[in-house]
Design an enzyme around this catalytic site. Structure first.
Site, PDB file in Angstrom:
ATOM      1  CG  HIS A   1      -8.664   4.876   9.417  1.00  0.00           C
ATOM      2  ND1 HIS A   1      -8.832   3.604   9.924  1.00  0.00           N
ATOM      3  CD2 HIS A   1      -7.450   4.860   8.791  1.00  0.00           C
ATOM      4  CE1 HIS A   1      -7.781   2.874   9.632  1.00  0.00           C
ATOM      5  NE2 HIS A   1      -6.927   3.609   8.957  1.00  0.00           N
TER       6      HIS A   1
ATOM      7  CB  CYS B   1      -5.351   0.505   8.297  1.00  0.00           C
ATOM      8  SG  CYS B   1      -4.421   2.034   8.189  1.00  0.00           S
TER       9      CYS B   1
ATOM     10  CB  CYS C   1      -5.004  -0.998   1.977  1.00  0.00           C
ATOM     11  SG  CYS C   1      -5.694   0.609   2.396  1.00  0.00           S
TER      12      CYS C   1
END
Ligand code: COA
Length: 441
Positions: A396, A102, A426
């Protein structure tokens, strides 16, 4: 305790800063909707072409492209190079691809910055794209072995004998694993673990998710995202333009969240579709230059990359705590404190992860025990935190999120007359990324 980290300072030996000249993204779309027929590469090419066109930059000025993708592509494994070749850029622009889950487009930005600070290039295109609608489907190990053996077999009967050994179960396609290879837990299960052990109530998670949607919806309504999000008319039909993120709930109602069933621990869990980031398609891009090059070409950059840090923790623990480990390192590197930040933007993987990290930021105990520091990182000021919502509402597309956050934060810093901003995420594997952004007054 995070012992080994990578960090960097945006001002090189020459004192040259890395300018983020501009940033752009596609609208983000729920998996299987507007971009159902597009690959990550398609989305990446769209956003990079538009970025260069809007910047009115002669592509011959670009020295390198660093781009990322998290869901692997079997047909175009080096997405960065394919973007150069597929956007009309000169073919002699070098390119490499990165993946840091990510935090991928933080990585593409800082990898390019490192090359620029080393004097290798003065202009770079970076970013990331992912398509949750276009995932590679693998075959089972027995079928894969049989295909390899059959390719070497001399005769048709030999080939048939190899395939005859397979069971029907071996023919079932294997979707990509969303589990951590070391822990066997999905991200959602890790979020559940953190919520349970951290005592994060379902109501708190739902309230945070509602906040995210409410803020993102308001940002869209107020035109905040208008300049940083392009319009896309998706192939192959070119008949349904998409101009806004299609996951943001314009009518988010707190009562709606409590009705949703937990997905990752159906019996006792608190993590739901409403308080998780959704599976998403989309792409983003940044145009970076050394400060002197930006000035020479007459650009007024959005801002500058002041410092950055990456950190890692045991994914078997609270896997999504990366921001709490990477942020103090990036702040040290910038010579700043959390209270100096005019904005804090944290990637919202799950509301539970955000709330655990917020607790850790303000905890002296966490600082002492996990970071080996005498003081807490600092209390996050709500008025400066994820002011336009985050990944829960906006979506996302893994590799695209970092560059989205950087662009939004820089524009917002300018808007509110702020100087410094923190963007942090994170990432799978227990990784964390943090970047300190700076805007000139
Ligand atoms: C959580 C997850 C499994 C949900 O997937 P999904 O079931 O396809 O989600 P949907 O968007 O279809 O939502 C399910 C239902 O909840 C409803 N819902 C979702 N958010 C809602 C909200 N805020 N308010 C009210 N209802 C909501 C949807 O409308 C849908 O209802 P329906 O079934 O009547 O259509 C999926 O998004 C996921 O895996 N997310 C985590 C991704 C991840 O691991 N990210 C890594 C983080 S770094």
């Amino acid at each position: 305790m995070a012992k080994k980290q990578t960090n960097g300072n945006g001002a090189g030996a020459s004192g040259e800063r890395i300018a983020i000249v501009t940033g752009l993204r596609t609208p983000f779309a729920k998996q299987g909707t507007a971009y159902r027929d597009l690959s990550a590469l398609d989305l990446g090419k769209l956003v990079v072409s538009e970025l260069l066109a809007r910047a009115e930059l002669d592509p011959r000025e670009v020295g390198m492209c660093v781009y990322g993708q998290v869901v692997p592509s079997l047909s175009a494994p080096n997405i960065a190079r394919e973007i150069v070749l597929g956007t009309g850029m000169p073919k002699d622009i070098e390119a490499f691809s990165v993946s840091r889950a990510c935090a991928t487009s933080f990585q593409s930005m800082t990898s390019a910055a490192e090359a620029m600070l080393a004097g290798q290039h003065t202009v770079a295109v970076t970013g990331g794209a992912d398509s949750a609608s276009d995932v590679p489907i693998a075959v089972s190990k027995p079928l894969a072995n049989a295909l390899v053996e059959a390719a070497k077999a001399k005769s048709l009967p030999d080939k048939l004998r190899i395939f005859a050994k397979l069971s029907p179960r071996d023919l079932v396609p294997v979707p990509p694993a969303l589990k951590e290879p070391t822990t066997g837990l999905t991200m959602g299960e890790s979020a559940e673990k953190m919520a349970r052990e951290g005592g994060i109530a379902r109501e708190e998670q739902d309230a945070f998710a509602h906040r995210s949607h409410t803020r993102a919806a308001k940002a869209w309504a107020d035109g905040v995202f208008a300049e940083e999000v392009m319009h896309v008319v998706p192939a192959p039909r070119y008949d349904r333009p998409i101009a806004e993120d299609n996951l943001v709930r314009k009518d988010s109602a707190l009562e709606g969240y409590s009705k949703l069933k937990p997905v990752f621990d159906r019996k006792y869990g608190t993590v739901t579709a409403g308080n998780s980031s959704p599976l998403t398609d989309g792409a983003s891009a940044l145009l970076l230059m050394t400060e002197s090059k930006a000035k020479a070409l007459g650009y007024t950059p959005l801002g500058y990359l002041k410092a950055w840090a990456y950190a890692a923790l045991d994914p078997g623990g609270w896997m999504l705590m990366g921001p709490s480990y990477a942020t103090p390192l990036a702040l040290d590197h910038a010579g700043l404190r959390l209270k100096d930040m005019d904005l804090v933007d944290m990637h919202e993987a799950f509301a539970a992860q955000i709330l655990c990290n917020k607790q850790a930021f303000s905890s002296k105990k966490f600082a002492e025990e996990k970071l080996g520091r005498p003081e807490a990182i600092g209390e996050i000021d709500e008025a400066k935190f994820n002011v336009h919502g985050g990944s829960i509402a906006i979506g996302h597309p893994f590799a695209a999120t970092g560059a989205r956050m950087v662009t939004t934060a820089l524009r917002e810093l300018k808007r509110r007359g702020g100087r410094y901003g923190l963007a942090t995420a994170c990432a799978a594997g227990g990784l964390g990324a943090a970047v300190i952004l700076e805007v000139d007054a």
